[in-house]
Motif scaffolding. Structure first.
Motif, PDB file in Angstrom:
ATOM      1  N   ASN A 106      11.411  -4.476   3.773  1.00 15.67           N
ATOM      2  CA  ASN A 106      12.299  -5.592   3.453  1.00 15.67           C
ATOM      3  C   ASN A 106      11.963  -6.904   4.166  1.00 15.67           C
ATOM      4  O   ASN A 106      12.678  -7.894   3.996  1.00 15.67           O
ATOM      5  CB  ASN A 106      13.743  -5.209   3.778  1.00 15.67           C
ATOM      6  N   PHE A 107      10.925  -6.928   4.983  1.00 15.48           N
ATOM      7  CA  PHE A 107      10.487  -8.107   5.743  1.00 15.48           C
ATOM      8  C   PHE A 107      11.483  -8.537   6.817  1.00 15.48           C
ATOM      9  O   PHE A 107      11.378  -9.636   7.362  1.00 15.48           O
ATOM     10  CB  PHE A 107      10.158  -9.286   4.811  1.00 15.48           C
ATOM     11  N   ILE A 108      12.423  -7.670   7.135  1.00 14.59           N
ATOM     12  CA  ILE A 108      13.401  -7.961   8.182  1.00 14.59           C
ATOM     13  C   ILE A 108      13.307  -6.931   9.308  1.00 14.59           C
ATOM     14  O   ILE A 108      13.270  -7.273  10.487  1.00 14.59           O
ATOM     15  CB  ILE A 108      14.838  -7.991   7.611  1.00 14.59           C
ATOM     16  N   THR A 109      13.279  -5.653   8.941  1.00 16.53           N
ATOM     17  CA  THR A 109      13.145  -4.581   9.927  1.00 16.53           C
ATOM     18  C   THR A 109      11.727  -4.034   9.864  1.00 16.53           C
ATOM     19  O   THR A 109      11.151  -3.905   8.779  1.00 16.53           O
ATOM     20  CB  THR A 109      14.168  -3.462   9.671  1.00 16.53           C
ATOM     21  N   TRP A 110      11.189  -3.663  11.029  1.00 19.99           N
ATOM     22  CA  TRP A 110       9.760  -3.371  11.130  1.00 19.99           C
ATOM     23  C   TRP A 110       9.497  -2.036  11.825  1.00 19.99           C
ATOM     24  O   TRP A 110      10.212  -1.659  12.760  1.00 19.99           O
ATOM     25  CB  TRP A 110       9.058  -4.477  11.924  1.00 19.99           C
ATOM     26  N   THR A 111       8.438  -1.385  11.373  1.00 19.21           N
ATOM     27  CA  THR A 111       7.854  -0.258  12.095  1.00 19.21           C
ATOM     28  C   THR A 111       6.575  -0.755  12.752  1.00 19.21           C
ATOM     29  O   THR A 111       5.692  -1.311  12.074  1.00 19.21           O
ATOM     30  CB  THR A 111       7.532   0.913  11.153  1.00 19.21           C
ATOM     31  N   LEU A 122       0.843  -1.184   0.000  1.00 18.89           N
ATOM     32  CA  LEU A 122       0.000   0.000   0.000  1.00 18.89           C
ATOM     33  C   LEU A 122       0.883   1.241   0.000  1.00 18.89           C
ATOM     34  O   LEU A 122       1.692   1.436   0.918  1.00 18.89           O
ATOM     35  CB  LEU A 122      -0.902  -0.021   1.248  1.00 18.89           C
ATOM     36  N   GLU A 123       0.751   2.043  -1.053  1.00 20.69           N
ATOM     37  CA  GLU A 123       1.468   3.320  -1.152  1.00 20.69           C
ATOM     38  C   GLU A 123       2.970   3.140  -0.925  1.00 20.69           C
ATOM     39  O   GLU A 123       3.609   3.890  -0.193  1.00 20.69           O
ATOM     40  CB  GLU A 123       0.855   4.336  -0.196  1.00 20.69           C
ATOM     41  N   GLY A 124       3.528   2.107  -1.571  1.00 20.82           N
ATOM     42  CA  GLY A 124       4.966   1.904  -1.583  1.00 20.82           C
ATOM     43  C   GLY A 124       5.551   1.208  -0.380  1.00 20.82           C
ATOM     44  O   GLY A 124       6.785   1.158  -0.236  1.00 20.82           O
ATOM     45  N   ARG A 125       4.703   0.630   0.472  1.00 21.92           N
ATOM     46  CA  ARG A 125       5.194  -0.015   1.687  1.00 21.92           C
ATOM     47  C   ARG A 125       4.376  -1.279   1.948  1.00 21.92           C
ATOM     48  O   ARG A 125       3.204  -1.362   1.577  1.00 21.92           O
ATOM     49  CB  ARG A 125       5.069   0.953   2.858  1.00 21.92           C
ATOM     50  N   PHE A 126       5.005  -2.280   2.567  1.00 20.20           N
ATOM     51  CA  PHE A 126       4.302  -3.505   2.923  1.00 20.20           C
ATOM     52  C   PHE A 126       3.727  -3.356   4.332  1.00 20.20           C
ATOM     53  O   PHE A 126       4.476  -3.200   5.303  1.00 20.20           O
ATOM     54  CB  PHE A 126       5.246  -4.707   2.887  1.00 20.20           C
ATOM     55  N   TYR A 127       2.401  -3.420   4.426  1.00 15.40           N
ATOM     56  CA  TYR A 127       1.726  -3.388   5.724  1.00 15.40           C
ATOM     57  C   TYR A 127       1.269  -4.803   6.064  1.00 15.40           C
ATOM     58  O   TYR A 127       0.706  -5.517   5.221  1.00 15.40           O
ATOM     59  CB  TYR A 127       0.526  -2.445   5.686  1.00 15.40           C
ATOM     60  N   VAL A 128       1.514  -5.193   7.292  1.00 11.90           N
ATOM     61  CA  VAL A 128       1.142  -6.525   7.754  1.00 11.90           C
ATOM     62  C   VAL A 128       0.197  -6.376   8.941  1.00 11.90           C
ATOM     63  O   VAL A 128       0.574  -5.851   9.995  1.00 11.90           O
ATOM     64  CB  VAL A 128       2.381  -7.345   8.163  1.00 11.90           C
TER      65      VAL A 128
END
Length: 291
Positions: A115-120, A90-96
């Motif tokens: 990158n599926f490694i570091t998270w916000t 969504l809008e250039g970022r992967f939201y989980v």
């Protein structure tokens, strides 16, 4: 009638030499990006706490996974596990969006990554209620973000201006008495945009607690309006690894992608292994057109 064809064997199984995923791997969220299928999956080991593992595939069938979890419990809300991830680009970022489980509370939580490694970490989205089966739409609708969630036994939709505070909650789909989805239903994969509407693969449960998959089509401009909903399930637990395991008689999806004219629907089999089932795009389009 739309039906999925299962791959004959699970594509991901527990690894005994990895303590964090030695018992069960299931309920995988996926996204197709830059020619690769990225997968986050729920894993359980000897401590029976859920963590998220990461795997990647060039063809949607053969996956290569990291030897460590990429997301583990970090707050009291999820002290017993992080569960059932659903990925939306969504809008250039992967939201989980995932289920945070404390042992007594079940909450919808969200992280994002590049990158599926570091998270916000974005925290709990619906802090005042037990809730799960949440999935974000991949774009704004009439200027607002949209999310499916589940207040038992129904599928609900909510809107947000900032992805954190959610309002305008509405029921969009209810169980159908006397059918394979008579007890409760919930969103599966995040909605997929087609020219006919939002394609929704979802799960339904009957009063014998058998989990099956269904399909529906939601209006592009007003996803509270269900254009079409198939009466028959598209996948039922029939293979031995879907009928026997941690929780018997379960097929449960958290992610689906379209690759080169084929839809791949990833699912947990008996809460123990991960399978995939496919259907040609032209058959999905016939369902969308009502033919």
């Amino acid at each position: 009638m739309l039906r999925l064809a299962r791959h004959p064997e699970p594509i991901l199984k527990p690894l005994p030499h990895h303590p964090w995923e030695s018992r069960y791997v299931f309920n995988a969220g996926v996204v197709y990006h830059n020619g690769l299928v990225h997968m986050l999956y729920r894993a359980m080991g000897e401590d029976m706490s859920s963590r998220l593992g990461y795997a990647v595939s060039p063809d949607g069938l053969t996956f290569y996974r990291l030897d460590r979890p990429v997301l583990s419990p970090t707050s009291p809300w999820e002290s017993r596990g992080v569960e059932d991830p659903r990925i939306t680009f969504l809008e250039g970022r992967f939201y989980v969006v995932y289920t945070a489980y404390s042992g007594s509370n079940v909450r919808v939580s969200m992280v994002s990554t590049m990158n599926f490694i570091t998270w916000t970490h974005h925290g709990i989205l619906l802090p005042d209620e037990d809730n799960k089966d949440a999935a974000l739409f991949p774009e704004r609708i009439n200027g607002r973000y949209a999310m499916l969630h589940r207040r038992p036994p129904d599928i609900w939709l909510a809107y947000s201006e900032d992805l954190i505070r959610w309002t305008d909650h509405q029921v969009i789909m209810r169980p159908r008495p006397g059918t394979w989805e008579s007890w409760k239903i919930g969103a599966g994969a995040p909605p997929i945009k087609t020219e006919w509407g939002w394609l929704l693969f979802y799960h339904g449960v009957d009063h014998h607690k058998v989990y099956r998959l269904g399909v529906a089509l939601l209006d592009l401009e007003d996803p509270t309006r269900v254009i079409r909903r198939q009466e028959a399930p598209i996948l039922s637990p029939e293979a031995p690894w879907e009928r026997e395991g941690q929780v018997p008689n379960v097929v449960f999806t958290c992610g689906a992608v379209e690759i080169d004219g084929t839809y791949y629907v990833y699912y947990g089999g008996a809460d123990t292994v991960i399978g995939v089932a496919t259907v040609p795009k032209e058959e999905v389009e016939r369902f969308c057109r009502g033919r």
